[in-house]
Design a protein around this motif. Structure first.
Motif, mmCIF file in Angstrom:
data_model
loop_
_atom_site.group_PDB
_atom_site.id
_atom_site.type_symbol
_atom_site.label_atom_id
_atom_site.label_comp_id
_atom_site.label_asym_id
_atom_site.label_seq_id
_atom_site.Cartn_x
_atom_site.Cartn_y
_atom_site.Cartn_z
ATOM 1 N N GLN A 1 -11.678 8.808 18.393
ATOM 2 C CA GLN A 1 -10.579 9.065 19.319
ATOM 3 C C GLN A 1 -10.762 8.269 20.611
ATOM 4 O O GLN A 1 -9.801 7.693 21.134
ATOM 5 N N LYS A 2 -11.977 8.202 21.110
ATOM 6 C CA LYS A 2 -12.235 7.454 22.343
ATOM 7 C C LYS A 2 -11.980 5.970 22.142
ATOM 8 O O LYS A 2 -11.383 5.304 23.005
ATOM 9 N N ARG A 3 -12.403 5.434 21.021
ATOM 10 C CA ARG A 3 -12.214 4.007 20.749
ATOM 11 C C ARG A 3 -10.738 3.676 20.566
ATOM 12 O O ARG A 3 -10.243 2.677 21.068
ATOM 13 N N ASN A 4 -10.046 4.493 19.784
ATOM 14 C CA ASN A 4 -8.591 4.383 19.629
ATOM 15 C C ASN A 4 -8.185 2.944 19.292
ATOM 16 O O ASN A 4 -7.462 2.282 20.046
ATOM 17 N N VAL A 5 -8.600 2.474 18.132
ATOM 18 C CA VAL A 5 -8.364 1.075 17.759
ATOM 19 C C VAL A 5 -6.864 0.753 17.755
ATOM 20 O O VAL A 5 -6.024 1.640 17.582
ATOM 21 N N PRO A 6 -6.510 -0.520 17.957
ATOM 22 C CA PRO A 6 -5.088 -0.900 17.906
ATOM 23 C C PRO A 6 -4.455 -0.487 16.592
ATOM 24 O O PRO A 6 -5.115 -0.466 15.545
ATOM 25 N N ILE A 7 -3.193 -0.190 16.640
ATOM 26 C CA ILE A 7 -2.489 0.352 15.478
ATOM 27 C C ILE A 7 -2.394 -0.656 14.339
ATOM 28 O O ILE A 7 -2.124 -0.297 13.193
ATOM 29 N N ASN A 8 -2.656 -1.943 14.635
ATOM 30 C CA ASN A 8 -2.595 -2.954 13.581
ATOM 31 C C ASN A 8 -3.933 -3.135 12.857
ATOM 32 O O ASN A 8 -4.047 -3.987 11.974
ATOM 33 N N TYR A 9 -4.946 -2.343 13.222
ATOM 34 C CA TYR A 9 -6.234 -2.390 12.532
ATOM 35 C C TYR A 9 -6.136 -1.445 11.337
ATOM 36 O O TYR A 9 -6.678 -0.346 11.314
ATOM 37 N N THR A 10 -5.471 -1.910 10.304
ATOM 38 C CA THR A 10 -4.928 -1.075 9.232
ATOM 39 C C THR A 10 -5.912 -0.076 8.652
ATOM 40 O O THR A 10 -5.711 1.139 8.731
ATOM 41 N N GLU B 1 2.520 7.231 14.124
ATOM 42 C CA GLU B 1 2.679 5.915 14.767
ATOM 43 C C GLU B 1 2.375 4.798 13.771
ATOM 44 O O GLU B 1 3.102 3.793 13.713
ATOM 45 N N PHE B 2 1.320 4.966 12.974
ATOM 46 C CA PHE B 2 0.962 3.948 11.991
ATOM 47 C C PHE B 2 2.060 3.806 10.944
ATOM 48 O O PHE B 2 2.403 2.687 10.531
ATOM 49 N N HIS B 3 2.610 4.904 10.509
ATOM 50 C CA HIS B 3 3.699 4.865 9.532
ATOM 51 C C HIS B 3 4.893 4.100 10.093
ATOM 52 O O HIS B 3 5.438 3.200 9.443
ATOM 53 N N SER B 4 5.303 4.421 11.305
ATOM 54 C CA SER B 4 6.460 3.756 11.915
ATOM 55 C C SER B 4 6.210 2.259 12.088
ATOM 56 O O SER B 4 7.080 1.430 11.777
ATOM 57 N N PHE B 5 5.017 1.920 12.582
ATOM 58 C CA PHE B 5 4.664 0.515 12.795
ATOM 59 C C PHE B 5 4.678 -0.259 11.480
ATOM 60 O O PHE B 5 5.243 -1.355 11.390
ATOM 61 N N THR B 6 4.079 0.305 10.449
ATOM 62 C CA THR B 6 3.952 -0.391 9.174
ATOM 63 C C THR B 6 5.294 -0.545 8.475
ATOM 64 O O THR B 6 5.608 -1.610 7.930
ATOM 65 N N ILE B 7 6.102 0.494 8.501
ATOM 66 C CA ILE B 7 7.425 0.415 7.871
ATOM 67 C C ILE B 7 8.296 -0.608 8.593
ATOM 68 O O ILE B 7 9.039 -1.381 7.968
ATOM 69 N N GLU C 1 5.270 17.168 6.452
ATOM 70 C CA GLU C 1 5.799 15.981 7.125
ATOM 71 C C GLU C 1 4.839 14.802 6.974
ATOM 72 O O GLU C 1 5.263 13.681 6.672
ATOM 73 N N LEU C 2 3.546 15.051 7.170
ATOM 74 C CA LEU C 2 2.574 13.980 7.010
ATOM 75 C C LEU C 2 2.450 13.559 5.549
ATOM 76 O O LEU C 2 2.306 12.368 5.251
ATOM 77 N N LYS C 3 2.521 14.521 4.642
ATOM 78 C CA LYS C 3 2.413 14.199 3.223
ATOM 79 C C LYS C 3 3.483 13.192 2.808
ATOM 80 O O LYS C 3 3.206 12.232 2.076
ATOM 81 N N GLU C 4 4.700 13.370 3.285
ATOM 82 C CA GLU C 4 5.787 12.462 2.931
ATOM 83 C C GLU C 4 5.514 11.054 3.449
ATOM 84 O O GLU C 4 5.722 10.057 2.746
ATOM 85 N N ARG C 5 5.032 10.960 4.670
ATOM 86 C CA ARG C 5 4.727 9.639 5.249
ATOM 87 C C ARG C 5 3.561 8.987 4.515
ATOM 88 O O ARG C 5 3.571 7.772 4.262
ATOM 89 N N ILE C 6 2.565 9.761 4.187
ATOM 90 C CA ILE C 6 1.404 9.222 3.477
ATOM 91 C C ILE C 6 1.802 8.719 2.097
ATOM 92 O O ILE C 6 1.368 7.650 1.653
ATOM 93 N N ASP C 7 2.647 9.476 1.396
ATOM 94 C CA ASP C 7 3.118 9.048 0.077
ATOM 95 C C ASP C 7 3.877 7.725 0.166
ATOM 96 O O ASP C 7 3.740 6.856 -0.708
ATOM 97 N N THR C 8 4.672 7.565 1.209
ATOM 98 C CA THR C 8 5.412 6.309 1.398
ATOM 99 C C THR C 8 4.458 5.147 1.598
ATOM 100 O O THR C 8 4.635 4.064 1.023
ATOM 101 N N LEU C 9 3.431 5.351 2.412
ATOM 102 C CA LEU C 9 2.452 4.299 2.662
ATOM 103 C C LEU C 9 1.640 3.993 1.406
ATOM 104 O O LEU C 9 1.297 2.827 1.145
ATOM 105 N N TYR C 10 1.342 5.003 0.617
ATOM 106 C CA TYR C 10 0.597 4.813 -0.629
ATOM 107 C C TYR C 10 1.395 3.932 -1.589
ATOM 108 O O TYR C 10 0.853 3.003 -2.205
ATOM 109 N N THR C 11 2.693 4.198 -1.694
ATOM 110 C CA THR C 11 3.555 3.367 -2.542
ATOM 111 C C THR C 11 3.646 1.945 -2.011
ATOM 112 O O THR C 11 3.646 0.975 -2.778
#
Length: 581
Positions: free
Chosen positions: A163-172, A204-210, A242-252
């Motif tokens: 949490q302290k490091r909080n890597v950029p959202i593009n560090y997939t 945030e990662f879901h929104s960025f990636t989509i 809510e998270l499950k739906e986003r995770i499933d989308t990213l998995y696909t």
């Protein structure tokens, strides 16, 4: 203080094949178990950064934790004691001082402290934390109270570090892995601070990636595979609908990336690759794909955690993986925007039954990049061709690659960033374009080829031109310009038992200092070439490229309706990205 966590989540019932593979993996790893040090001892290997260790063998923290979890998974009483010993030993190596710069992380090896690493790897809070979370979630009822307390505190430290490091959202892969650790820490420790952070990170990662349409660490076999594994863990343990739906989308989405770039004839994951450790798919990644398609290989050497993952490729994407697939009945070109943000990164991949060729419009030439990559042959004997720029036999990250591709034709140029990395994009950046070298060369490296099936014709080493038959693939290569400062490149051809190497050698001799200060230096690093790959000989006459210079140090190259612009006067990394649209 540790708070009582929810009841353990038993590991899902394993199939007979998974059970067999688990026990095979444990038996294999046990051969490397050092009971005196309570860790696995393995041959030392390094990517060339982070570690300064020079020994022959090491005790790995992450791999030892994977072994501990697998020992727990067997359910055998005789394995429990070793698992506890490993957990206690590896936890003792974590930096648990909250005031420390390296708080929450581990060293790679027992033999090298965090302080001795150059630099330490903060990702180890994520990698090691994942394994502790797996052990805690599924085996809490079998572990002694004092061990659970140590695991809980270790997970807390790892989650705080992440949490302290909080890597950029593009560090997939690290965003997904870290989110898993922190989200599960919130549940295990009943700490809403962790739960809120991880939930927002995943959203945030879901929104960025989509929005991007793909992962920022684009088309990377090892990293997409890690991301896929971590998404699978999240699917197994996440409670939020809510998270499950986003995770499933990213998995696909991850499976879509694999499917679209998969070349059935060779069984390879076509380029270009943002990050990759090995040019051919590793048995572990190959096995992940095959098992997800329902193809179980009893001869596969299993990993210590594959039984926990149980991937399944979505039915709608399965047709990409068969050799009689409609996706390859006719040649096709896949053009993919990897990054919408400046610089706009676009990959082009040409796939036909005989071969695949991929390139990216812009990248540095870090060791993990596969910016120009071809595969051909078949699954029993895969051949590959990659392009590299070597500084003393290691990939020179400061070199910047630009390209355009149409079908099997590529026009490419290479410039030099005065503040680019040497061996790594961040850890060892150059100062004012200065470095020492005894060898500098551009390399086209064909691997897996049978030497008696290779032939060169019309070779002109001084001009950097030749036509090459490479065991079933035909390469026409022509250097348009080849200058590294005052050094002009010369073609050199080398053959080994399974490699055919075409080098453009700029310098090879006594170690000397090269200096290209960004301001006031007029020497150019002007390197450009065109290449054509085909599964049949090309008898047409070569076409000439045109070159147009401008006063600001940019050079425009045009060939066969392809066009690129390259900064041929050395400049800063940011400046060199400006022409990338």
């Amino acid at each position: 203080m540790t708070v009582a966590s929810p009841k353990p989540k038993p590991l899902a019932s394993l199939t007979a094949f998974e059970q067999k593979q688990l026990h095979r993996a444990v038996a294999q790893a046990r051969k490397d178990y050092d009971r005196a040090n309570h860790m696995l001892r393995t041959p030392f290997a390094s990517p060339g950064y982070h570690t300064t260790y020079k020994g022959e063998t090491v005790h790995e923290t992450r791999q030892s934790l994977k072994f501990a979890v697998a020992l727990l998974d067997t359910g055998r009483p005789e394995d429990l004691s070793d698992a506890i010993d490993i957990l206690n030993q590896v936890i003792s190596l974590q930096d648990q001082d909250s005031n420390s710069e390296t708080y929450g992380i581990w060293p790679w090896f027992l033999e090298e402290s965090i302080q001795e690493m150059a630099p330490p790897d903060w990702n180890w809070a994520d990698f090691c934390g994942t394994q502790l979370v797996e052990a805690r979630l599924t085996h809490a009822d079998r572990l002694p109270t004092e061990v659970l307390a140590r695991i809980d505190e270790s997970i807390r430290h790892a989650a705080n570090s992440i949490q302290k490091r909080n890597v950029p959202i593009n560090y997939t892969n690290i965003v997904v892995m870290g989110s898993f650790v922190v989200l599960m820490a919130g549940e295990i420790l009943q700490d809403n601070k962790f739960t809120r952070y991880a939930t927002e990170r995943l959203k945030e990662f879901h929104s960025f990636t989509i929005k991007q349409g793909t992962f920022a660490e684009y088309n990377s076999p090892p990293y997409t595979n890690v991301t896929l594994n971590e998404l699978r863990r999240l699917q197994r343990y996440t409670q939020s609908p809510e998270l499950k739906e986003r995770i499933d989308t990213l998995y696909t989405l991850a499976w879509q990336e694999i499917a679209e770039f998969y070349h059935p004839q060779t069984g390879q994951w076509s380029g270009p690759h943002s990050r990759c450790y090995e040019t051919l798919l590793t048995p572990q990644i190959e096995g992940n794909i095959h098992r997800a398609l329902g193809m179980e290989n009893p001869d596969e050497v299993p990993s210590l955690e594959q039984h926990r993952l149980s991937h399944r490729c979505p039915d709608s994407l399965r047709h990409y993986f068969t050799q009689n697939s409609q996706s390859l009945q006719e040649p096709r070109t896949l053009t993919k925007i990897f990054s919408q943000d400046p610089p706009r990164i676009v990959g082009t991949t040409y796939l036909e039954p005989a071969f695949s060729l991929g390139s990216v419009n812009y990248s540095d030439l870090f060791n993990q990049r596969r910016s120009l990559l071809a595969y051909w042959g078949d699954t029993k004997q895969v051949r590959s061709l990659r392009m590299r720029f070597l500084h003393d036999d290691y990939d020179f990250t400061a070199m910047q690659f630009y390209s355009a591709q149409n079908l099997g034709n590529i026009l490419a140029g290479i410039g030099f960033a005065t503040d680019g990395g040497d061996r790594h994009p961040y850890f060892d950046r150059l100062t004012d374009g200065q470095f020492e070298a005894s060898d500098l060369r551009l390399r086209f490296e064909a691997e897996g080829v049978r030497i008696d099936h290779t032939k060169a014709s019309q070779v002109n080493c001084e001009e950097g031109y030749g036509i090459f038959e490479l065991d079933g693939l035909y390469l026409s290569l022509q250097m348009i310009e080849a200058y590294f400062g005052k050094h002009r490149g010369q073609m050199e051809i080398t053959q080994t038992s399974d490699r055919y190497i075409i080098d453009i050698v700029f310098y090879s001799g006594p170690r000397k200092t090269f200096s290209f200060p960004e301001h006031g230096h007029k020497q150019q690093v002007a390197i450009a070439f065109n290449a054509s790959l085909s599964s049949t000989p090309d008898t047409s006459a070569p076409t000439t490229a045109s070159v147009c210079y401008d006063s600001s140090g940019w050079t425009q190259y045009t060939w066969n309706a392809l066009e690129i612009e390259v900064k041929t006067t050395p400049a800063s990394l940011e400046y060199m990205k400006r022409s990338v649209e």
